[in-house]
Design a protein around this motif. Structure first.
Motif, PDB file in Angstrom:
ATOM      1  N   ASP A 128       0.904  -1.096   0.003  1.00 22.14           N
ATOM      2  CA  ASP A 128      -0.184  -0.019   0.196  1.00 22.14           C
ATOM      3  C   ASP A 128       0.938   1.311   0.031  1.00 22.14           C
ATOM      4  OD1 ASP A 128      -2.523  -0.748  -0.322  1.00 22.14           O
ATOM      5  OD2 ASP A 128      -2.917  -0.996   1.737  1.00 22.14           O
ATOM      6  N   ASP A 129       1.996   1.309   0.807  1.00 21.25           N
ATOM      7  CA  ASP A 129       3.044   2.324   0.809  1.00 21.25           C
ATOM      8  C   ASP A 129       3.391   2.564  -0.514  1.00 21.25           C
ATOM      9  OD1 ASP A 129       2.320   2.624   3.480  1.00 21.25           O
ATOM     10  OD2 ASP A 129       4.206   1.430   4.049  1.00 21.25           O
ATOM     11  N   TRP A 130       3.609   1.649  -1.331  1.00 21.82           N
ATOM     12  CA  TRP A 130       3.990   1.932  -2.802  1.00 21.82           C
ATOM     13  C   TRP A 130       2.735   2.279  -3.695  1.00 21.82           C
ATOM     14  CZ3 TRP A 130       9.243   2.235  -3.198  1.00 21.82           C
ATOM     15  CH2 TRP A 130      10.040   1.540  -1.956  1.00 21.82           C
ATOM     16  N   SER A 131       1.729   2.287  -3.213  1.00 20.06           N
ATOM     17  CA  SER A 131       0.425   2.529  -4.323  1.00 20.06           C
ATOM     18  C   SER A 131       0.199   1.450  -4.990  1.00 20.06           C
ATOM     19  CB  SER A 131       0.864   3.880  -5.133  1.00 20.06           C
ATOM     20  OG  SER A 131       1.175   5.025  -4.212  1.00 20.06           O
ATOM     21  N   ILE A 132       0.241   0.140  -4.472  1.00 17.28           N
ATOM     22  CA  ILE A 132       0.074  -0.869  -5.288  1.00 17.28           C
ATOM     23  C   ILE A 132      -1.063  -1.843  -4.382  1.00 17.28           C
ATOM     24  CG2 ILE A 132       0.624  -3.330  -6.093  1.00 17.28           C
ATOM     25  CD1 ILE A 132       3.771  -2.040  -6.480  1.00 17.28           C
ATOM     26  N   LYS A 133      -2.163  -2.230  -4.800  1.00 16.88           N
ATOM     27  CA  LYS A 133      -3.244  -2.710  -4.112  1.00 16.88           C
ATOM     28  C   LYS A 133      -2.975  -4.172  -4.517  1.00 16.88           C
ATOM     29  CE  LYS A 133      -4.664   1.299  -2.705  1.00 16.88           C
ATOM     30  NZ  LYS A 133      -4.353   1.592  -1.219  1.00 16.88           N
TER      31      LYS A 133
END
Length: 815
Positions: free
Chosen positions: A378-383
């Motif tokens: 999530d911190d990498w904007s990956i769901k």
């Protein structure tokens, strides 16, 4: 679902879809403390490696394997030699038990593997090749019929294996130009398969996979049972996890995530997911990337079709008097940009199936670990999403030469995205076995050293210098780390000479009773019985070296330069006269100057005699009757001179007091004596340890002596250890360039930090580097190994007795 692997030959894996993959281990490279330019260079190499494959498939794996602490320690014991070998074995065994208690039997080790589908469509079309293809198709059909009917054996023509092996040779040469790789073998594949099927307890290096293959009549025959043997386990599939049982005691709960969407931009160089993942998790996380390459024309067609779909949505919204959704507008912009990029670069597009595997011994622990992994991505904007009912299909994707399980979670990405994920990036420090000095602060991995290894010309090393530097302000831990390394080096078979001007090691015979028989403590006090023990004529064996040291010592004390045409020849003549006598000593030089009976000689005699008034100066002056009594035949030799008054590091040479001048002169004498110590048995690794080295590195004689020690040490298998306050003390660039291992402890001063970073070959203006050096705690240091790799290490003595023995802090009052 069918088990994908049909046949294994060396690093080639054949599957049931008629494809052949060549697998390699991508040996990890150090990614810590690299400059932006170095990171860009790695990124470009990866992008070119991926982009040059115009079609086919790529399978990349990041696997958390196990490394046995006991095996590592046992390998370290094989390096032992010398008179303290039995003590060393006992100490290492105790160390092993302590480490196992603290971190468990195994240490996590991240490995990277990459497989490429071998393409055979480069042959020219002719009647002969058409006949050959038709024959292969027919024989493949017959083999499949036999397999369906009889099923016990897998048969593959050796000619087909040889054809793919030839293609693999070309591929290996192409990859090896950019990265250090190792072709896999059957043991590696066996370990990987067992790992995915929940088996553990055997280290990667020790695993053996028996796969007997018969080759007869131009065919390779293998039992199908032998191929599937590593998969023997009971798998219970639940909707969102698998329960894998190998025996009554070994159960593992496994969950699989895949990418649902990437909602933000992943900008290089800050999206190295694989690299930062190693620092984030203290439990095993595996990743599989199944990549299908879409050639440029096909990629453009796919992108344009997508563009049409989005435009239709936009038109539909406009016709119905509604606003187009923001996600549709953003997608249209992205697709248009991607179309332009593909059209201009002529590069391919990549269909990525990205699967993350999380395992745990209990279901509750699995849930906690799954939450951690989701938060990390999530911190990498990956769901991430954990699809219902698809666990076993995603499990199959990890197997070598496997197919993509489903198309619902495909991501279309470019070579830039794949290259920026950090495959192969790691934090590696030190050796694979040797002296345990502590652990990597970022990853928790143990750090091992072999101090005498540099001179052996190890592959990949950037230096062959045996010298080592310990830098840092007061109280940071440099003396402690230095003492610990010297102690273990002696246990491992080295011989050491420690020059201890602060007399901090006088209690070692009591605090280190296990090696007391090999400790030689020479405590030079100002008592009359020690008169003249440091006189060059007493200390040095050879007359020529004694004369040379006498000249250096007296010119240093009197300040007479060799350029002084009046005084220097007179002093030189007096020393030469004494050297040629049967009875020799520095007092006799004063007598010779008085015999000369000139104004200059009398003034020089008075000047030299004035130094003898200090109590501890009597160590330097003998009348020729003193016998040599300092022997360095033990494994650990410590020479300490009481009552020395060392100048501060900031004091210039011109401002030295007489006591400080004499103190530095004594260090010069003892350090010169160390040259004789170095020039003994070349087979034994030797250490000359110069504590408070800054005190004589500031003077010309000290610099020249240090360079001589370092140069002689490289030839004679000896390392010189400089313990000093900052990198600026190592004034001579030649000296800096001849230092291999580097330890830098906490520093607060910005200028000192800049000089330290420059000494390590790092960007001295990088604010992140500055912060990391400032925030180091006691016992933590910046460390550079023989291979130029830099990281942060926590020095770890393990044993309380060693901590107390090497702790140089003043004792505190006890209640």
């Amino acid at each position: 679902m069918k088990y994908p692997i049909k046949y294994i030959e060396n690093n080639l894996v054949f599957n049931h879809a008629g494809e052949c993959f060549a697998y390699y281990e991508l040996l990890p490279f150090n990614y810590s403390f690299l400059t932006l330019e170095q990171k860009e260079q790695i990124h470009t190499s990866f992008r070119q490696l991926i982009a040059q494959n115009r079609e086919g498939k790529i399978h990349a794996l990041q696997i958390s394997t196990e490394r046995s602490i006991r095996t590592l320690q046992d390998k370290s014991k094989q390096l032992l030699s010398g008179r303290l070998k039995e003590v060393a074995v006992e100490r290492i065994d105790e160390q092993t038990e302590a480490l196992v208690d603290m971190i468990g039997e195994h240490q996590m080790d991240v490995r990277f593997f990459i497989g490429f589908k071998l393409m055979t469509n480069e042959e020219e079309m002719s009647l002969k090749t058409l006949q050959k293809t038709a024959k292969e198709t027919l024989t493949a059909f017959l083999r499949e019929v036999n397999h369906k009917m009889m099923g016990d054996f897998v048969i593959l023509p050796q000619a087909e294996i040889a054809r793919y092996a030839k293609l693999e040779d070309f591929l290996y040469a192409k990859i090896a130009r950019r990265f250090t790789i190792r072709p896999l073998e059957k043991n590696d594949f066996g370990y990987l398969i067992e790992h995915f099927y929940g088996k553990s307890g055997t280290t990667f290096e020790d695993y053996e996979y028996p796969l007997p293959v018969q080759k007869q009549n131009g065919q390779a025959i293998v039992k199908r049972y032998d191929l599937i043997k590593p998969t023997r386990s009971l798998i219970e599939e639940n909707q969102r996890y698998l329960k894998i049982t190998n025996n009554e005691e070994q159960e593992q709960y496994v969950a699989y995530f895949t990418i649902d969407s990437i909602v933000g931009e992943l900008e290089f160089p800050s999206n190295e997911i694989f690299y930062y993942q190693q620092q984030q998790f203290d439990f095993p996380v595996d990743t599989s990337m199944n990549i299908e390459i879409l050639p440029n024309k096909k990629a453009l067609s796919t992108v344009r079709n997508k563009k049409k779909e989005l435009k239709d949505l936009d038109d539909h919204a406009w016709q119905s008097n509604n606003e187009t959704g923001a996600n549709v507008v953003d997608a249209l912009d992205d697709v248009a940009e991607l179309e332009t990029t593909l059209d201009q670069s002529k590069e391919a597009l990549y269909k990525l199936s990205y699967v993350v595997r999380v395992a745990a011994p209990t279901y509750d622990l699995l849930k906690r670990r799954c939450n951690e992994v989701k938060d990390y991505y999530d911190d990498w904007s990956i769901k991430l999403v954990r699809p219902f009912g698809d666990m076993f299909g995603l499990h199959q994707e990890f197997l070598p030469a496997s197919q993509r399980y489903e198309n619902d979670y495909i991501q279309y990405v470019t070579s830039d995205f794949l290259a920026g994920l950090g495959l192969g990036a790691s934090q590696m420090l030190g050796e694979t076995e040797g002296i345990y000095i502590g652990y990597n602060l970022e990853t928790g991995d143990n750090v091992y050293l072999q101090p005498g290894l540099a001179s052996q010309g190890v592959k990949g090393s950037v230096t062959n210098a045996l010298a080592t530097a310990f830098l840092g302000s007061l109280g940071g831990g440099k003396s402690f780390a230095n003492n610990l390394l010297v102690y273990y080096a002696v246990l491992y078979g080295a011989q050491a000479l420690i020059v201890d001007p602060k007399a901090e090691r006088g209690d070692w015979p009591e605090t280190l009773p296990e090696i007391v028989r090999e400790i030689n403590l020479v405590n030079l006090t100002s008592e009359e019985k020690n008169q003249g023990l440091l006189d060059p004529y007493v200390l040095m064996n050879r007359k020529k070296e004694a004369e040379s040291l006498a000249i250096d010592l007296l010119t240093f004390l009197t300040g007479i330069s060799s350029r002084d045409g009046e005084k220097f020849p007179v002093l030189r003549k007096a020393i030469r006269t004494v050297t040629q006598k049967d009875v020799r000593g520095l007092w006799l030089v004063i007598d010779e100057l008085r015999k000369e009976d000139t104004e200059i000689s009398r003034a020089m005699a008075d000047h030299i005699e004035s130094f003898t008034d200090y109590d501890f100066a009597r160590l330097l002056f003998s009348n020729g009757t003193v016998e040599r009594s300092i022997n360095l035949d033990k494994s650990l030799n410590i020479i300490q001179v009481a009552d020395l008054v060392l100048p501060d590091a900031q004091t210039s040479f011109a401002d030295y007091t007489t006591a400080e001048l004499l103190s530095v002169a004594m260090l010069l004498v003892i350090s010169t004596f160390a040259l004789e110590f170095i020039q003994t048995d070349r087979q034994t690794f030797k250490i000359v340890d110069l504590d408070e080295a800054w005190s004589f590195l500031q003077v010309a004689q000290g610099k020249a002596l240090s360079n001589r020690l370092v140069r002689a040490g490289r030839a004679m298998n000896a390392g010189v250890y400089f313990v000093t306050q900052n990198a600026d003390d190592l004034i001579d660039e030649k000296l800096k360039n001849n230092i291999g291992l580097k330890f830098a402890f906490r520093s607060r001063d910005r200028q000192e930090i800049q000089k330290t970073l420059a000494f390590f070959g790092l960007d001295p203006e990088d604010e992140d580097h500055h912060r990391r050096l400032r925030e180091l705690e006691n016992g933590q240091c910046l460390f550079q190994d023989l291979y130029g790799r830099v990281g942060t290490v926590q020095i770890h003595p393990v044993f309380e007795d060693l901590f107390h023995a090497f702790d140089t802090r003043p004792p505190t009052r006890k209640k």
